[in-house]
Write a protein that holds these residues in place. Structure first.
Motif, mmCIF file in Angstrom:
data_model
loop_
_atom_site.group_PDB
_atom_site.id
_atom_site.type_symbol
_atom_site.label_atom_id
_atom_site.label_comp_id
_atom_site.label_asym_id
_atom_site.label_seq_id
_atom_site.Cartn_x
_atom_site.Cartn_y
_atom_site.Cartn_z
ATOM 1 N N SER A 193 -1.447 6.578 1.926
ATOM 2 C CA SER A 193 -1.528 5.144 1.689
ATOM 3 C C SER A 193 -0.399 4.703 0.766
ATOM 4 N N ILE A 194 -0.281 3.408 0.597
ATOM 5 C CA ILE A 194 0.717 2.801 -0.284
ATOM 6 C C ILE A 194 -0.003 1.911 -1.281
ATOM 7 N N ASP A 195 0.394 1.999 -2.547
ATOM 8 C CA ASP A 195 -0.102 1.087 -3.569
ATOM 9 C C ASP A 195 1.092 0.412 -4.225
ATOM 10 N N CYS A 196 0.979 -0.895 -4.434
ATOM 11 C CA CYS A 196 2.089 -1.685 -4.961
ATOM 12 C C CYS A 196 1.736 -2.272 -6.330
ATOM 13 N N VAL B 99 1.530 6.691 -2.182
ATOM 14 C CA VAL B 99 2.913 6.512 -2.618
ATOM 15 C C VAL B 99 2.993 5.188 -3.374
ATOM 16 N N GLY B 100 3.435 5.264 -4.626
ATOM 17 C CA GLY B 100 3.489 4.076 -5.464
ATOM 18 C C GLY B 100 4.832 3.367 -5.395
ATOM 19 N N MET C 291 -1.299 4.103 -12.624
ATOM 20 C CA MET C 291 -0.175 3.660 -11.788
ATOM 21 C C MET C 291 0.607 2.542 -12.476
ATOM 22 N N ILE C 292 -0.104 1.570 -13.034
ATOM 23 C CA ILE C 292 0.563 0.453 -13.696
ATOM 24 C C ILE C 292 1.352 0.937 -14.904
ATOM 25 N N THR D 142 4.492 9.602 -6.440
ATOM 26 C CA THR D 142 3.456 9.938 -5.461
ATOM 27 C C THR D 142 2.234 10.451 -6.204
ATOM 28 N N PHE D 143 1.080 9.885 -5.882
ATOM 29 C CA PHE D 143 -0.162 10.202 -6.587
ATOM 30 C C PHE D 143 -1.063 11.011 -5.659
#
Length: 257
Positions: free
Chosen positions: A23-26, A122-123, A162-163, A86-87
């Motif tokens: 997945s992707i996180d933004c 993937v961040g 992530m932030i 990448t998490f």
């Protein structure tokens, strides 16, 4: 009934059109008038918040998927977006109850392993002028809005981490790449640019050293006009040289040191 039909359609599309387990996180940072914010989504029927994200289509480049996700959430395109980490930790799905999620979203049990199971994410991070954005929730969320960087709540999964990492990466980027294009008006003053940097860094900067460094990058053009409506010695206006700016983004070595 309409919700269930749409849910069934999305489940079918997920199984056939998208990669599984990736997945992707933004982390979308928003800047405006000396404020720095982060865009968050609230899941349907809950007070649970998370970052916007999405899936990658089988015939889609990962960067293209990230840009698509950003457009869907903000309405913006052609902005700076960069992959930063990448998490994949086994325990990254904390602050989250799988069964509670299934119940609130109305997901059938047989779809749970595919849609709300553990992913490698993937961040990406972006920096936008949040006054230009139109925050838009997705199918699984009720609300999409900006939060002050210092008032972010406890988020689902590992999204707080992530932030933090995205902000650390963005601040480090300031040492070797320019930032400001499309975040400031076409014409701006050096104090305007310094305020942007200070907002992102969370600290004050020496005016003379800052100006020397910015001019040394070679991406600014000083105009033969000053800011109107100010003091007698109003500051000069500048603008980015778009060609040099884009070259600088493509060649990090220009800004190392």
């Amino acid at each position: 009934m309409e919700y269930k039909k749409e849910l069934q359609r999305m489940i079918a599309e997920f199984r056939t059109l998208y990669l599984s387990s990736v997945s992707i996180d933004c982390v979308i940072f928003g800047f405006h008038d000396g404020q720095l914010k982060v865009l968050l989504l609230r899941w349907k029927g809950t007070n649970d918040w998370c970052l916007p994200g999405g899936r990658i289509r089988h015939e889609e480049n990962m960067d293209d998927a990230a840009h698509r996700s950003l457009r869907e959430r903000t309405g913006l395109s052609e902005i700076f977006l960069q992959q930063f980490h990448t998490f994949g930790d086994v325990e990254r799905y904390k602050n989250w109850s799988k069964q509670e999620t299934l119940t609130k979203l109305g997901l059938p049990e047989e779809a749970s392993r595919e849609i709300v199971n553990r992913d490698v994410s993937v961040g990406y991070y972006a920096l936008v002028e949040f006054a230009d954005a139109t925050p838009t929730p997705d199918f699984f969320t009720d609300e999409c809005r900006w939060w002050d960087i210092d008032q972010i709540p406890l988020l689902l999964f590992d999204h707080n981490e992530m932030i933090s990492l995205a902000l650390k990466t963005l601040r480090r980027q300031l040492s070797y790449q320019p930032i400001g294009y499309k975040l400031l008006p076409d014409k701006f003053t050096m104090p305007d640019l310094q305020q942007l940097y200070e907002t992102i860094l969370g600290q004050s900067l020496d005016r003379r050293n800052f100006q020397k460094r910015m001019l040394g990058y070679g991406v600014l053009e000083r105009l033969d006009e000053r800011k109107t409506g100010g003091a007698h010695k109003a500051p000069y206006l500048y603008r980015f040289d778009k060609e040099k700016y884009e070259k600088a983004l493509a060649d990090e070595s220009l800004f190392v040191g």
